[in-house]
Design an enzyme around this catalytic site. Sequence first.
Site, PDB file in Angstrom:
ATOM      1  N   MET A  57       0.717  -1.139  -0.042  1.00  0.00           N
ATOM      2  CA  MET A  57       0.145  -0.242  -0.172  1.00  0.00           C
ATOM      3  C   MET A  57       0.662   1.341  -0.113  1.00  0.00           C
ATOM      4  O   MET A  57       0.339   2.563  -0.003  1.00  0.00           O
ATOM      5  CB  MET A  57      -1.408   0.316   1.394  1.00  0.00           C
ATOM      6  CG  MET A  57      -2.093  -1.222   0.894  1.00  0.00           C
ATOM      7  SD  MET A  57      -3.543  -1.488   2.134  1.00  0.00           S
ATOM      8  CE  MET A  57      -3.882  -2.472   2.368  1.00  0.00           C
TER       9      MET A  57
ATOM     10  N   GLU B 149       5.406  -2.198  12.903  1.00  0.00           N
ATOM     11  CA  GLU B 149       6.506  -2.667  13.272  1.00  0.00           C
ATOM     12  C   GLU B 149       7.326  -3.513  13.849  1.00  0.00           C
ATOM     13  O   GLU B 149       8.470  -2.942  14.111  1.00  0.00           O
ATOM     14  CB  GLU B 149       7.684  -2.017  12.362  1.00  0.00           C
ATOM     15  CG  GLU B 149       6.664  -1.375  11.048  1.00  0.00           C
ATOM     16  CD  GLU B 149       7.391  -0.313   9.961  1.00  0.00           C
ATOM     17  OE1 GLU B 149       8.787  -0.455  10.224  1.00  0.00           O
ATOM     18  OE2 GLU B 149       6.738   0.861   9.311  1.00  0.00           O
TER      19      GLU B 149
ATOM     20  N   ASN C  56       5.437   9.153   7.134  1.00  0.00           N
ATOM     21  CA  ASN C  56       6.389   7.472   8.074  1.00  0.00           C
ATOM     22  C   ASN C  56       7.224   8.283   7.548  1.00  0.00           C
ATOM     23  O   ASN C  56       7.932   8.533   6.571  1.00  0.00           O
ATOM     24  CB  ASN C  56       6.346   6.731   6.726  1.00  0.00           C
ATOM     25  CG  ASN C  56       6.983   4.780   7.488  1.00  0.00           C
ATOM     26  OD1 ASN C  56       6.293   4.697   8.677  1.00  0.00           O
ATOM     27  ND2 ASN C  56       7.774   4.462   7.252  1.00  0.00           N
ATOM     28  N   GLU C  57       8.297   8.650   8.830  1.00  0.00           N
ATOM     29  CA  GLU C  57       9.694   9.141   9.350  1.00  0.00           C
ATOM     30  C   GLU C  57      10.309  10.385   8.372  1.00  0.00           C
ATOM     31  O   GLU C  57      11.293   9.758   7.854  1.00  0.00           O
ATOM     32  CB  GLU C  57      10.840   7.390   8.372  1.00  0.00           C
ATOM     33  CG  GLU C  57      10.403   6.426   9.134  1.00  0.00           C
ATOM     34  CD  GLU C  57      11.267   4.947   8.040  1.00  0.00           C
ATOM     35  OE1 GLU C  57      11.513   5.127   7.347  1.00  0.00           O
ATOM     36  OE2 GLU C  57      10.123   3.506   8.637  1.00  0.00           O
TER      37      GLU C  57
ATOM     38  N   TRP D 104       6.191  -7.139  12.620  1.00  0.00           N
ATOM     39  CA  TRP D 104       6.307  -6.966  10.906  1.00  0.00           C
ATOM     40  C   TRP D 104       6.918  -8.676  10.992  1.00  0.00           C
ATOM     41  O   TRP D 104       8.198  -8.088  10.499  1.00  0.00           O
ATOM     42  CB  TRP D 104       7.757  -5.419  11.122  1.00  0.00           C
ATOM     43  CG  TRP D 104       7.358  -4.760   9.988  1.00  0.00           C
ATOM     44  CD1 TRP D 104       8.874  -5.010   9.084  1.00  0.00           C
ATOM     45  CD2 TRP D 104       6.724  -4.522   9.653  1.00  0.00           C
ATOM     46  NE1 TRP D 104       8.280  -3.954   8.335  1.00  0.00           N
ATOM     47  CE2 TRP D 104       6.841  -3.982   8.655  1.00  0.00           C
ATOM     48  CE3 TRP D 104       4.911  -3.542   9.532  1.00  0.00           C
ATOM     49  CZ2 TRP D 104       5.694  -2.699   7.253  1.00  0.00           C
ATOM     50  CZ3 TRP D 104       4.206  -3.056   9.414  1.00  0.00           C
ATOM     51  CH2 TRP D 104       4.579  -3.184   7.954  1.00  0.00           C
TER      52      TRP D 104
HETATM   53  O1  9MR Z   1       9.642  -4.512   5.754  1.00  0.00           O
HETATM   54  C1  9MR Z   1       9.338  -4.160   4.378  1.00  0.00           C
HETATM   55  C2  9MR Z   1       9.832  -4.937   3.004  1.00  0.00           C
HETATM   56  O2  9MR Z   1       9.495  -5.754   2.846  1.00  0.00           O
HETATM   57  C3  9MR Z   1      10.000  -3.658   1.966  1.00  0.00           C
HETATM   58  O3  9MR Z   1      11.002  -4.179   1.139  1.00  0.00           O
HETATM   59  C4  9MR Z   1      10.499  -2.528   2.493  1.00  0.00           C
HETATM   60  C5  9MR Z   1      11.083  -0.752   1.459  1.00  0.00           C
HETATM   61  O4  9MR Z   1       9.096  -1.200   1.103  1.00  0.00           O
HETATM   62  O5  9MR Z   1       9.797  -1.688   3.863  1.00  0.00           O
HETATM   63  C6  9MR Z   1      10.220  -2.743   4.887  1.00  0.00           C
HETATM   64  O6  9MR Z   1       9.035  -2.220   6.282  1.00  0.00           O
HETATM   65  C7  9MR Z   1       9.420  -0.799   6.229  1.00  0.00           C
HETATM   66  C8  9MR Z   1       8.877  -0.412   6.593  1.00  0.00           C
HETATM   67  O7  9MR Z   1       7.265   0.377   5.481  1.00  0.00           O
HETATM   68  C9  9MR Z   1       8.906   2.039   7.378  1.00  0.00           C
HETATM   69  N1  9MR Z   1       9.902   1.077   8.855  1.00  0.00           N
HETATM   70  C10 9MR Z   1      11.068   0.133   8.393  1.00  0.00           C
HETATM   71  C11 9MR Z   1      10.646  -1.153   7.849  1.00  0.00           C
HETATM   72  C12 9MR Z   1      11.431  -1.590   6.992  1.00  0.00           C
HETATM   73  O8  9MR Z   1      12.466  -1.555   6.102  1.00  0.00           O
END
Ligand code: 9MR
Length: 356
Positions: free
Chosen positions: A77, A267, A159-160, A314
């Site tokens: 998403m 997460e 986010n972030e 997560w």
């Molecule tokens: O765990 C997620 C990974 O599968 C995806 O490839 C990546 C990029 O979309 O994002 C990872 O999740 C992140 C989350 O969306 C935001 N915080 C950090 C997480 C780890 O990178």
Amino acid sequence: MPGVRILWLAGFMVLAVACKDSSVTGQDPETMEEYTALRSVASFPVGVALQSNRLNLAPHSEITRTVFNSVTAEYEMKMRHLTDPSGNYIWTRADQLTAFAKEYEMQVHGHTLVWHQSTPLWLENFNGTDVEFEGVVQTYITDVIHRYKDDIISWDVINEAFEDGSGALRNSIFRRRMGSDYMARLFQYARSADPNALLFYNDYGTIWDVKKRDSMLAMIDDFQARGIPIDGVGLQMHITYNTPPLSDIIAVMDAIVQRGLKIHISEMDVRVNPQGDLSQLTNARSELQKKRVNEIVAAFMDLPEGSRFAITWWGLRDPESWLIDFWGNPEWPLLFDSGYRPKPAYEGFLEALITN
Ligand code: 9MR
């Protein structure tokens, strides 16, 4: 023990894998064939990150829907995945996730409308004016929220957004194009799209990075002083078995509660091998992970009921965690082992739910 007991009937193959891997956690697979589903005893939503390609993996999907009652898309998403290179929407996989959640009465937390790491090239390279850029962003937020209005109750709006160490605003394309007050407008656009959706700011490091934490709290104070909508904070719980101190986690949760916002422990994963000293998971480290999970869930349960939004893991099984590639160490940070068996950490979660 109250709650729904899961009798593990997912198939001979899974059980065989579980038996073969019993050395991983040192647990007797016999005793692990039946366990209590978290969703059946928790007084708040217990979530897990999900990828649509795992919906057809029988044990994966069975455990997800039986144990948890909330899901977050691990990546499908995000803006880079909801649009094609020309900026047209691709809904298929997000639709599959929301349909799955609906079928099994799980809530969906939307992750994430804006993230500097998932900005598609078509937007990075957008060659209209800044005003047109902002219009495109507003349209995107509105379209996505509208599409899932009946299925997604809450969104990470951004986010972030803060830098590590300095706590300064990241110099993302959104900041460059929309100015330093861009986050306030993202939240306003989200609220206009759906007045009922709960709107979150989500970040990592806000427990141990003091400047980042202070920037986030200052943003909340500023939003509240100006009437900018924000309903909650996602504290990305990417932690280790012994850091950061529980008291620091509680202090940040308290600061958010004092501001009247909801807390999403988002997460969550608990690294057991941050120094890379383990080549396989030991019982001792596994027990420390259990204790850590237990104390965090207990602290969450101590919060006023209205402040507890959810706790989201997560990932489901250890070998699927993003942390393994990210840190390059063997790692076992989740609730289930490679054979889909609940680990001691799972018991730690359950015990906190039952005794608090
Ligand atoms: O765990 C997620 C990974 O599968 C995806 O490839 C990546 C990029 O979309 O994002 C990872 O999740 C992140 C989350 O969306 C935001 N915080 C950090 C997480 C780890 O990178």
